[in-house]
Write a protein that holds these residues in place. Structure first.
Motif, PDB file in Angstrom:
ATOM      1  N   ILE A   1       0.851  -1.219  -0.002  1.00 43.11           N
ATOM      2  CA  ILE A   1      -0.136   0.106   0.111  1.00 43.11           C
ATOM      3  C   ILE A   1       0.737   1.230   0.004  1.00 43.11           C
ATOM      4  N   ALA A   2       2.027   1.039   0.883  1.00 44.45           N
ATOM      5  CA  ALA A   2       2.686   2.604   0.797  1.00 44.45           C
ATOM      6  C   ALA A   2       3.483   2.598  -0.502  1.00 44.45           C
ATOM      7  N   LEU A   3       3.982   1.627  -1.029  1.00 48.99           N
ATOM      8  CA  LEU A   3       4.865   1.851  -2.333  1.00 48.99           C
ATOM      9  C   LEU A   3       3.828   2.055  -3.415  1.00 48.99           C
ATOM     10  N   SER A   4       2.820   1.832  -3.364  1.00 46.44           N
ATOM     11  CA  SER A   4       1.693   2.264  -4.246  1.00 46.44           C
ATOM     12  C   SER A   4       1.200   3.518  -4.391  1.00 46.44           C
ATOM     13  N   ASN A   5       1.418   4.239  -3.100  1.00 41.77           N
ATOM     14  CA  ASN A   5       0.797   5.363  -3.200  1.00 41.77           C
ATOM     15  C   ASN A   5       2.071   6.566  -2.908  1.00 41.77           C
ATOM     16  N   TYR A   6       2.963   6.067  -2.712  1.00 39.47           N
ATOM     17  CA  TYR A   6       4.307   7.112  -2.215  1.00 39.47           C
ATOM     18  C   TYR A   6       4.356   8.117  -3.242  1.00 39.47           C
ATOM     19  N   ALA A   7       4.712   7.569  -4.725  1.00 41.82           N
ATOM     20  CA  ALA A   7       5.173   8.481  -5.588  1.00 41.82           C
ATOM     21  C   ALA A   7       3.826   9.084  -6.000  1.00 41.82           C
ATOM     22  N   ARG A   8       2.672   8.375  -6.138  1.00 43.61           N
ATOM     23  CA  ARG A   8       1.404   9.214  -6.576  1.00 43.61           C
ATOM     24  C   ARG A   8       1.165  10.419  -5.706  1.00 43.61           C
ATOM     25  N   LYS A   9       1.464  10.510  -4.492  1.00 34.61           N
ATOM     26  CA  LYS A   9       1.185  11.705  -3.840  1.00 34.61           C
ATOM     27  C   LYS A   9       2.551  12.577  -3.741  1.00 34.61           C
ATOM     28  N   GLY A  10       3.354  12.454  -4.510  1.00 33.55           N
ATOM     29  CA  GLY A  10       4.766  13.027  -4.577  1.00 33.55           C
ATOM     30  C   GLY A  10       5.728  13.138  -3.568  1.00 33.55           C
ATOM     31  N   TYR A  11       5.552  12.179  -2.603  1.00 33.22           N
ATOM     32  CA  TYR A  11       6.440  12.101  -1.396  1.00 33.22           C
ATOM     33  C   TYR A  11       8.017  11.545  -2.033  1.00 33.22           C
ATOM     34  N   GLY A  12       8.045  11.048  -3.150  1.00 30.73           N
ATOM     35  CA  GLY A  12       9.639  10.979  -3.694  1.00 30.73           C
ATOM     36  C   GLY A  12       9.325   9.990  -4.904  1.00 30.73           C
ATOM     37  N   VAL A  13      10.334   9.350  -5.027  1.00 30.55           N
ATOM     38  CA  VAL A  13      10.587   8.434  -6.195  1.00 30.55           C
ATOM     39  C   VAL A  13      11.126   7.127  -5.800  1.00 30.55           C
ATOM     40  N   ILE A  14      10.500   6.279  -6.284  1.00 27.85           N
ATOM     41  CA  ILE A  14      11.087   4.497  -6.283  1.00 27.85           C
ATOM     42  C   ILE A  14      11.570   4.101  -7.417  1.00 27.85           C
ATOM     43  N   ASP A  15      12.925   3.814  -7.436  1.00 27.21           N
ATOM     44  CA  ASP A  15      13.179   3.288  -8.740  1.00 27.21           C
ATOM     45  C   ASP A  15      14.452   2.343  -8.416  1.00 27.21           C
ATOM     46  N   SER A  16      14.472   1.182  -9.185  1.00 27.85           N
ATOM     47  CA  SER A  16      15.577   0.210  -9.130  1.00 27.85           C
ATOM     48  C   SER A  16      15.909  -0.340  -7.676  1.00 27.85           C
ATOM     49  N   GLY A  17      14.893  -0.281  -6.743  1.00 28.48           N
ATOM     50  CA  GLY A  17      15.176  -0.669  -5.320  1.00 28.48           C
ATOM     51  C   GLY A  17      15.666   0.558  -4.531  1.00 28.48           C
ATOM     52  N   GLU A  18      15.704   1.627  -4.888  1.00 29.24           N
ATOM     53  CA  GLU A  18      16.020   2.848  -4.038  1.00 29.24           C
ATOM     54  C   GLU A  18      14.965   3.764  -4.058  1.00 29.24           C
ATOM     55  N   ILE A  19      14.946   4.446  -2.969  1.00 33.17           N
ATOM     56  CA  ILE A  19      14.084   5.373  -2.630  1.00 33.17           C
ATOM     57  C   ILE A  19      14.538   6.900  -2.317  1.00 33.17           C
ATOM     58  N   THR A  20      13.585   7.880  -2.746  1.00 32.05           N
ATOM     59  CA  THR A  20      14.243   9.312  -2.481  1.00 32.05           C
ATOM     60  C   THR A  20      13.040   9.881  -1.836  1.00 32.05           C
ATOM     61  N   ALA A  21      13.249  10.886  -0.943  1.00 27.73           N
ATOM     62  CA  ALA A  21      12.104  11.667  -0.208  1.00 27.73           C
ATOM     63  C   ALA A  21      12.348  13.358  -0.563  1.00 27.73           C
ATOM     64  N   ASP A  22      11.012  13.787  -1.085  1.00 28.62           N
ATOM     65  CA  ASP A  22      11.016  15.078  -1.468  1.00 28.62           C
ATOM     66  C   ASP A  22      10.631  15.985   0.001  1.00 28.62           C
ATOM     67  N   LEU A  23      11.678  16.769   0.084  1.00 28.77           N
ATOM     68  CA  LEU A  23      11.778  17.630   1.121  1.00 28.77           C
ATOM     69  C   LEU A  23      10.457  18.349   1.269  1.00 28.77           C
ATOM     70  N   ASP A  24      10.016  18.847   0.069  1.00 35.17           N
ATOM     71  CA  ASP A  24       9.089  19.826   0.155  1.00 35.17           C
ATOM     72  C   ASP A  24       7.538  19.451   0.218  1.00 35.17           C
ATOM     73  N   ALA A  25       7.530  17.772   0.435  1.00 32.15           N
ATOM     74  CA  ALA A  25       6.158  17.185   0.572  1.00 32.15           C
ATOM     75  C   ALA A  25       5.932  17.548   2.012  1.00 32.15           C
ATOM     76  N   ASP A  26       4.524  17.853   2.202  1.00 29.60           N
ATOM     77  CA  ASP A  26       3.691  17.931   3.573  1.00 29.60           C
ATOM     78  C   ASP A  26       2.949  16.947   4.152  1.00 29.60           C
ATOM     79  N   PRO A  27       3.397  15.715   4.743  1.00 27.51           N
ATOM     80  CA  PRO A  27       2.394  14.875   5.022  1.00 27.51           C
ATOM     81  C   PRO A  27       1.127  15.346   5.775  1.00 27.51           C
ATOM     82  N   ASP A  28       1.527  16.320   6.707  1.00 24.15           N
ATOM     83  CA  ASP A  28       0.472  16.744   7.474  1.00 24.15           C
ATOM     84  C   ASP A  28      -0.827  17.479   6.697  1.00 24.15           C
ATOM     85  N   ALA A  29      -0.559  17.827   5.462  1.00 26.77           N
ATOM     86  CA  ALA A  29      -1.463  18.193   4.320  1.00 26.77           C
ATOM     87  C   ALA A  29      -2.225  17.426   3.775  1.00 26.77           C
TER      88      ALA A  29
END
Length: 508
Positions: free
Chosen positions: A110-138
């Motif tokens: 569930i987390a993997l399928s929604n992570y990129a959709r919401k702009g929290y970061g990118v998942i590619d080739s077994g690695e993950i990045t996080a967008d510092l501008d994302a706001d999970p509180d919103a």
């Protein structure tokens, strides 16, 4: 005026000044809602009661939705774990982040399928990045869950939530929307007059019993009338899943084409999954990023020693006078490692080698429709586990024309006649090609399978001395072409759309 018990109870309870819902009348009369509904309709026919109807929508959080309303959505948990791991500076191993997040089982998907959709970061080739501008509180979905939980599921609390968010939460199975018809009754002037003149209960019979028949009392009995227009409770009966229906139909078609079914283990040695297919051990698809290895047990005990030697020799030296092999490392311990099969071609290797049911003499036709497991990125056409239609034909002098003709005959049984072919490379087939079909809704080409003629480097170690043409087709992709589904996650998995499955008509 004489009225049956239910009608008499309702007319004595209903108000001439205020419309009353049927369920309120049921509580007041201590009668079942269905009985009161029937009585109200019967009184309406006699112009004693006026009935109005309106549709109400209710929204109720599922147990999973309540849990996320009290805590965090899985993708938010993953994002915060990624930040803690420093993924805002540079990509971090996805396994490391998932391990530190505490997510388990279905929550990971569930987390993997929604992570990129919401702009929290990118998942590619077994690695993950996080967008510092994302706001999970919103996060609009998290906010909506909190609002609905606080309102105890009242649909009026959803008026400030946009429709897209509601629909997304419904797709995720975090809330359920339902519509109900609310009927309200009001006493008419004629009903008031009848009520003032007095109501007597008539003795009516609602059910024919053995005693009523044997005593002969049925001849003088007054039977209650039935209102066939009254609402009945909707019961969702169980049925075979549409994917299983299609799988069974595929089996019937292939058996009708002269094929026999194969069976074999879901967890198998890398030897059967890849080495027997002339897949080099340093191939990228054989890394831990693409396969699901077993933790316990880690290795298989029994492998045919003579076959292991022949397969190793093919990898190291090749086959035939012009064969060269891969000149790359080959380790028997790696070949014995256990993993979930990434394709059902492992079954083909077992059967062709003669170790499963004994040596086979051509001609032979075999198939399987079984589940396979791959560490893919989830999207509308990829899942971590799916069904593969495996098949092969062993005979002399086979050609690509035979293979293409087999596909045209097979897919025609499902109304698909626009198959397209594209040359492709596989380590274990030559020539090879992919199959594509046109999606009936989007008009886009959808890859539906891979195929080819098994190479000599694969067949010679297995002891096969004739041609073998083979394929691996995607059952879910076939379903997309048949029914127009655009996202296979609607069909099965954690985001399965049950209402879609209930309403989809079976195609023949």
């Amino acid at each position: 005026m004489q009225l049956p018990h239910a009608q008499a109870a309702v007319i004595q309870t209903v108000s001439a000044d205020e419309a009353q819902p049927v369920d309120a009348l049921a509580r007041a009369t201590d009668l079942p809602v269905e009985t009161v509904t029937g009585a109200v309709f019967e009184l309406e026919e006699q112009a004693l009661v006026a009935v109005t109807e309106r549709v109400e929508e209710s929204i109720e959080l599922t147990d999973e939705g309540v849990a996320y309303a009290d805590g965090d959505l899985p993708e938010v948990t993953l994002y915060r774990a990624a930040l803690d791991a420093g993924a805002d500076d540079e990509p971090v191993s996805m396994g490391q982040v998932i391990g530190s997040s505490g997510l388990e089982g279905a929550q990971v998907d569930i987390a993997l399928s929604n992570y990129a959709r919401k702009g929290y970061g990118v998942i590619d080739s077994g690695e993950i990045t996080a967008d510092l501008d994302a706001d999970p509180d919103a996060d609009s979905e998290a906010t909506a869950l909190e609002t609905l939980a606080a309102g105890d599921g009242d649909a009026t609390d959803a008026t400030d939530i946009d429709d897209d968010t509601i629909e997304q939460l419904e797709r995720r199975g975090l809330l359920e929307r339902s519509e109900s018809t609310v009927r309200e009754a009001t006493l008419t002037d004629e009903g008031v007059t009848v009520l003032m003149e007095g109501i007597e209960e008539s003795q009516t019979v609602g059910q024919v019993t053995p005693e009523l028949l044997t005593s002969g009392e049925w001849e003088d009995a007054e039977f209650s009338a039935y209102n066939v227009e009254a609402d009945a409770e909707r019961i969702e009966g169980g049925k075979v899943h549409i994917l299983r229906q299609t799988a069974n139909r595929v089996k019937d078609v292939l058996v009708g084409m002269g094929f026999q079914e194969m069976e074999g283990p879901h967890a198998d040695a890398d030897f059967w999954i890849n080495d027997c297919l002339f897949m080099p051990q340093d191939h990228p698809a054989r890394t831990h990023w693409d396969r699901f290895a077993l933790e316990n047990p880690t290795h298989i005990d029994d492998l045919p020693e003579d076959l292991v030697e022949r397969v190793e020799r093919a990898h190291r030296e090749g086959v035939g006078d012009d064969g060269e092999g891969y000149h790359s490392p080959w380790d028997e311990d790696f070949a014995r490692a256990l993993a979930l099969r990434g394709h059902t071609t492992s079954l083909s290797a077992r059967y062709l080698s003669g170790t499963e049911i004994g040596e086979l003499e051509p001609p032979q036709r075999y198939f399987s429709v079984e589940k396979v497991y791959r560490n893919d990125t989830l999207d509308p056409t990829h899942l971590l586990e799916f069904f593969q239609i495996e098949g092969w034909v062993m005979a002399d002098d086979l050609s690509v024309r035979d293979l293409m003709g087999t596909f045209e005959e097979f897919y025609a049984q499902f109304g698909i006649t626009d198959i397209e072919f594209k040359p492709h490379y596989n380590p274990y087939t030559e020539p090879s090609f992919e199959l594509f079909g046109t999606h009936p809704t989007t008009g886009e080409l959808v890859e539906i399978g891979n195929s080819g003629l098994f190479r000599e480097e694969m067949l010679e170690p297995l002891g096969v001395e004739c041609d073998v043409m083979a394929w691996g087709l995607a059952l879910e992709r076939l379903l997309m072409l048949m029914y127009g589904f655009e996202d296979i996650r609607d069909i099965h998995g954690t985001l399965c759309d049950l209402e879609l499955l209930r309403e989809t008509e079976v195609t023949y």
